[in-house]
Design a protein around this motif. Structure first.
Motif, PDB file in Angstrom:
ATOM      1  N   MET A  19       0.841  -1.181   0.000  1.00 40.29           N
ATOM      2  CA  MET A  19       0.000   0.000   0.000  1.00 40.29           C
ATOM      3  C   MET A  19       0.882   1.240   0.000  1.00 40.29           C
ATOM      4  O   MET A  19       1.805   1.376   0.787  1.00 40.29           O
ATOM      5  N   ALA A  20       0.604   2.136  -0.894  1.00 41.09           N
ATOM      6  CA  ALA A  20       1.379   3.360  -1.022  1.00 41.09           C
ATOM      7  C   ALA A  20       0.988   4.348   0.075  1.00 41.09           C
ATOM      8  O   ALA A  20      -0.171   4.423   0.484  1.00 41.09           O
ATOM      9  N   LEU A  21       1.970   5.086   0.528  1.00 43.72           N
ATOM     10  CA  LEU A  21       1.714   6.091   1.552  1.00 43.72           C
ATOM     11  C   LEU A  21       1.099   7.335   0.923  1.00 43.72           C
ATOM     12  O   LEU A  21       1.461   7.730  -0.189  1.00 43.72           O
ATOM     13  N   SER A  22       0.205   7.969   1.652  1.00 41.06           N
ATOM     14  CA  SER A  22      -0.360   9.221   1.177  1.00 41.06           C
ATOM     15  C   SER A  22       0.693  10.327   1.298  1.00 41.06           C
ATOM     16  O   SER A  22       1.729  10.157   1.943  1.00 41.06           O
ATOM     17  N   TYR A  23       0.404  11.447   0.685  1.00 36.26           N
ATOM     18  CA  TYR A  23       1.340  12.571   0.716  1.00 36.26           C
ATOM     19  C   TYR A  23       1.586  13.043   2.155  1.00 36.26           C
ATOM     20  O   TYR A  23       2.730  13.272   2.553  1.00 36.26           O
ATOM     21  N   LYS A  24       0.515  13.142   2.951  1.00 37.93           N
ATOM     22  CA  LYS A  24       0.660  13.589   4.345  1.00 37.93           C
ATOM     23  C   LYS A  24       1.469  12.594   5.156  1.00 37.93           C
ATOM     24  O   LYS A  24       2.297  12.982   5.981  1.00 37.93           O
ATOM     25  N   ARG A  36       3.748  10.507   3.997  1.00 35.52           N
ATOM     26  CA  ARG A  36       5.153  10.610   3.579  1.00 35.52           C
ATOM     27  C   ARG A  36       5.832  11.814   4.204  1.00 35.52           C
ATOM     28  O   ARG A  36       6.993  11.742   4.619  1.00 35.52           O
ATOM     29  N   ARG A  37       5.119  12.941   4.301  1.00 32.04           N
ATOM     30  CA  ARG A  37       5.700  14.137   4.936  1.00 32.04           C
ATOM     31  C   ARG A  37       5.994  13.885   6.398  1.00 32.04           C
ATOM     32  O   ARG A  37       7.038  14.277   6.916  1.00 32.04           O
ATOM     33  N   ARG A  38       5.062  13.238   7.089  1.00 31.31           N
ATOM     34  CA  ARG A  38       5.277  12.937   8.508  1.00 31.31           C
ATOM     35  C   ARG A  38       6.447  11.983   8.706  1.00 31.31           C
ATOM     36  O   ARG A  38       7.292  12.194   9.578  1.00 31.31           O
ATOM     37  N   TRP A  39       6.492  10.920   7.894  1.00 32.02           N
ATOM     38  CA  TRP A  39       7.589   9.962   8.022  1.00 32.02           C
ATOM     39  C   TRP A  39       8.930  10.606   7.673  1.00 32.02           C
ATOM     40  O   TRP A  39       9.948  10.317   8.310  1.00 32.02           O
ATOM     41  N   ALA A  40       8.953  11.471   6.685  1.00 24.68           N
ATOM     42  CA  ALA A  40      10.192  12.165   6.328  1.00 24.68           C
ATOM     43  C   ALA A  40      10.684  13.019   7.495  1.00 24.68           C
ATOM     44  O   ALA A  40      11.880  13.045   7.795  1.00 24.68           O
ATOM     45  N   LEU A  41       9.760  13.690   8.167  1.00 23.20           N
ATOM     46  CA  LEU A  41      10.129  14.507   9.320  1.00 23.20           C
ATOM     47  C   LEU A  41      10.654  13.649  10.463  1.00 23.20           C
ATOM     48  O   LEU A  41      11.669  13.974  11.087  1.00 23.20           O
ATOM     49  N   ILE A  42      10.006  12.543  10.729  1.00 23.34           N
ATOM     50  CA  ILE A  42      10.460  11.627  11.793  1.00 23.34           C
ATOM     51  C   ILE A  42      11.838  11.067  11.461  1.00 23.34           C
ATOM     52  O   ILE A  42      12.722  11.003  12.322  1.00 23.34           O
ATOM     53  N   PHE A  93      18.992   5.399   0.609  1.00 24.23           N
ATOM     54  CA  PHE A  93      18.396   4.467  -0.343  1.00 24.23           C
ATOM     55  C   PHE A  93      17.169   3.733   0.187  1.00 24.23           C
ATOM     56  O   PHE A  93      16.184   3.594  -0.539  1.00 24.23           O
ATOM     57  N   PRO A  94      17.140   3.266   1.431  1.00 20.84           N
ATOM     58  CA  PRO A  94      15.910   2.614   1.905  1.00 20.84           C
ATOM     59  C   PRO A  94      14.722   3.568   2.023  1.00 20.84           C
ATOM     60  O   PRO A  94      13.578   3.142   2.000  1.00 20.84           O
ATOM     61  N   PHE A  95      14.986   4.853   2.152  1.00 14.43           N
ATOM     62  CA  PHE A  95      13.928   5.840   2.371  1.00 14.43           C
ATOM     63  C   PHE A  95      13.630   6.672   1.129  1.00 14.43           C
ATOM     64  O   PHE A  95      12.945   7.687   1.211  1.00 14.43           O
ATOM     65  N   LYS A  96      14.117   6.254  -0.017  1.00 20.02           N
ATOM     66  CA  LYS A  96      13.959   7.033  -1.240  1.00 20.02           C
ATOM     67  C   LYS A  96      12.485   7.307  -1.560  1.00 20.02           C
ATOM     68  O   LYS A  96      12.113   8.429  -1.893  1.00 20.02           O
ATOM     69  N   LYS A  97      11.632   6.303  -1.424  1.00 17.46           N
ATOM     70  CA  LYS A  97      10.210   6.479  -1.748  1.00 17.46           C
ATOM     71  C   LYS A  97       9.523   7.430  -0.768  1.00 17.46           C
ATOM     72  O   LYS A  97       8.563   8.090  -1.134  1.00 17.46           O
ATOM     73  N   VAL A 118       8.270  15.141  -1.533  1.00 19.62           N
ATOM     74  CA  VAL A 118       7.820  15.746  -0.281  1.00 19.62           C
ATOM     75  C   VAL A 118       7.886  17.268  -0.346  1.00 19.62           C
ATOM     76  O   VAL A 118       7.049  17.956   0.225  1.00 19.62           O
ATOM     77  N   GLY A 119       8.813  17.816  -1.081  1.00 26.43           N
ATOM     78  CA  GLY A 119       8.940  19.262  -1.176  1.00 26.43           C
ATOM     79  C   GLY A 119       7.979  19.905  -2.155  1.00 26.43           C
ATOM     80  O   GLY A 119       7.896  21.127  -2.235  1.00 26.43           O
TER      81      GLY A 119
END
Length: 81
Positions: free
Chosen positions: A1-6, A8-14, A59-63, A68-69
């Motif tokens: 299941m693909a992550l939503s935009y929100k 992905r933004r939260r996970w990128a921040l974490i 590389f593991p977090f590329k997706k 995100v920007g």
């Protein structure tokens, strides 16, 4: 299941605020532990190891970081008046 935009933004921040500092601590400790047994290598080799470790983590977090920007693609653009 693909992550939503929100999501992905939260996970990128974490990842950037919590995961990255932890990765840096463990990478430095791991390299120091490795070289405590063998002695310190030439500075060029040590620099190369840190550069490789600095690139490999992404590389593991590329997706997660892709797009995100950018503006949220799920939101319909409003009409400028």
């Amino acid at each position: 299941m693909a992550l939503s935009y929100k999501a992905r933004r939260r996970w990128a921040l974490i990842i950037l605020l919590i995961g990255m500092p932890l990765y840096i601590i463990f990478a430095i400790a791991g390299v120091a532990l490795l070289f405590s047994y063998t002695g310190r290598p030439p500075i060029a080799i040590e620099f190369a190891i840190y550069v490789i470790l600095g690139v490999v983590w992404v590389f593991p977090f590329k997706k997660v970081f892709m797009g995100v920007g950018q503006a949220d693609p799920d939101v319909a653009p409003s009409d400028p008046q």
